[in-house]
Write a protein that holds these residues in place. Structure first.
Motif, PDB file in Angstrom:
ATOM      1  N   LEU A  26     -77.959  16.953  20.843  1.00  0.00           N
ATOM      2  CA  LEU A  26     -77.154  15.819  20.306  1.00  0.00           C
ATOM      3  C   LEU A  26     -76.010  16.684  20.039  1.00  0.00           C
ATOM      4  O   LEU A  26     -75.963  17.237  18.803  1.00  0.00           O
ATOM      5  CB  LEU A  26     -77.791  14.988  19.454  1.00  0.00           C
ATOM      6  CG  LEU A  26     -78.801  14.213  20.038  1.00  0.00           C
ATOM      7  CD1 LEU A  26     -79.562  13.536  18.864  1.00  0.00           C
ATOM      8  CD2 LEU A  26     -78.460  13.001  20.941  1.00  0.00           C
ATOM      9  N   VAL A  27     -74.723  16.587  20.485  1.00  0.00           N
ATOM     10  CA  VAL A  27     -73.517  16.864  19.704  1.00  0.00           C
ATOM     11  C   VAL A  27     -72.810  15.976  19.156  1.00  0.00           C
ATOM     12  O   VAL A  27     -72.563  14.795  19.725  1.00  0.00           O
ATOM     13  CB  VAL A  27     -72.683  17.944  20.820  1.00  0.00           C
ATOM     14  CG1 VAL A  27     -71.468  18.366  20.208  1.00  0.00           C
ATOM     15  CG2 VAL A  27     -73.390  18.501  21.772  1.00  0.00           C
ATOM     16  N   VAL A  28     -72.397  15.968  17.956  1.00  0.00           N
ATOM     17  CA  VAL A  28     -71.989  15.104  17.009  1.00  0.00           C
ATOM     18  C   VAL A  28     -70.584  15.455  16.584  1.00  0.00           C
ATOM     19  O   VAL A  28     -70.361  16.614  15.640  1.00  0.00           O
ATOM     20  CB  VAL A  28     -72.843  14.890  15.593  1.00  0.00           C
ATOM     21  CG1 VAL A  28     -72.325  13.714  14.958  1.00  0.00           C
ATOM     22  CG2 VAL A  28     -74.246  14.692  16.195  1.00  0.00           C
ATOM     23  N   ASP A  29     -69.562  14.727  17.118  1.00  0.00           N
ATOM     24  CA  ASP A  29     -67.841  14.804  16.994  1.00  0.00           C
ATOM     25  C   ASP A  29     -67.391  13.540  16.642  1.00  0.00           C
ATOM     26  O   ASP A  29     -67.399  12.834  17.647  1.00  0.00           O
ATOM     27  CB  ASP A  29     -67.455  15.690  18.098  1.00  0.00           C
ATOM     28  CG  ASP A  29     -66.155  15.946  17.617  1.00  0.00           C
ATOM     29  OD1 ASP A  29     -65.468  15.538  16.568  1.00  0.00           O
ATOM     30  OD2 ASP A  29     -65.483  16.635  18.582  1.00  0.00           O
ATOM     31  N   PRO A  30     -67.137  12.897  15.352  1.00  0.00           N
ATOM     32  CA  PRO A  30     -66.647  11.736  15.466  1.00  0.00           C
ATOM     33  C   PRO A  30     -65.571  11.133  16.135  1.00  0.00           C
ATOM     34  O   PRO A  30     -65.360  10.142  16.462  1.00  0.00           O
ATOM     35  CB  PRO A  30     -66.290  11.520  13.622  1.00  0.00           C
ATOM     36  CG  PRO A  30     -67.003  12.811  13.229  1.00  0.00           C
ATOM     37  CD  PRO A  30     -67.068  13.796  14.109  1.00  0.00           C
TER      38      PRO A  30
END
Length: 181
Positions: free
Chosen positions: A99-103
């Motif tokens: 899971l790549v988290v970039d707002p």
């Protein structure tokens, strides 16, 4: 931001992660349950620094995850990303889900660079999911073209990216807003 991240991670992982069947004893009876297989590798990769706020509650729904940090900054003139911190493993375990988290997904440059680094370490598009608070069409189009089979979970899609690469109306600088700077 943390609560939004938790909800989006739940949605992203709901039908994606391998599960095990078992039984648990409640105070009143034995109950059949299905739970995420803790033996299967799952990684959460927040893009620093704003991604930390969105990934804040990841462990509350995915307790057996590994967290790896990736720092990318965007040149204000060229809008091209530069890696300033890479704490990814040399190779992810076989079958790892990430899971790549970039707002903020505006132009797509930062998220594409992050995914390229992850793919270099043995993870395919279908094993990666992206979590964002706000996305814009240029980023989504770029992801569709360069990463077929990849899924994005976002709170909303704003239609405009200005000449400086900012989403409008957007949130402004997600890291500054999250950390009051």
């Amino acid at each position: 931001m943390g609560e939004l991240g938790r909800l989006l991670m739940y949605e992203a992982s709901r039908d994606w992660l391998p599960t095990l069947s078992g039984e648990i004893r409640t105070p009143l009876a034995v109950s059949k349950v299905e739970f995420i297989d803790p033996r299967e590798p799952v990684a959460v990769i927040p893009i620093l620094r704003a991604g930390l706020a969105l990934a804040e509650h990841a462990a509350s729904i995915l307790p057996a995850t590994n967290t790896y940090h990736l720092g990318l900054s965007r040149d204000e003139e060229t809008l091209q990303p530069t890696v300033y911190l890479n704490k990814l493993p040399d190779k992810f375990p076989e079958g790892a889900r990430v899971l790549v988290v970039d707002p903020m997904l505006a132009t797509g440059g930062t998220i594409i660079k992050a995914i390229e680094l992850i793919k270099e370490r043995g993870v395919g598009n279908k094993q990666i999911k992206v979590i964002s608070a706000v996305a814009a069409p240029p980023a989504l189009q770029k992801l569709s073209e360069k990463c077929p089979g990849l899924h994005v979970y976002t709170g909303t899609i704003d239609e405009i990216v200005n000449e400086k690469g900012f989403i409008l109306p957007g949130l402004g600088d997600a890291g500054d807003r999250s950390y009051g700077t």
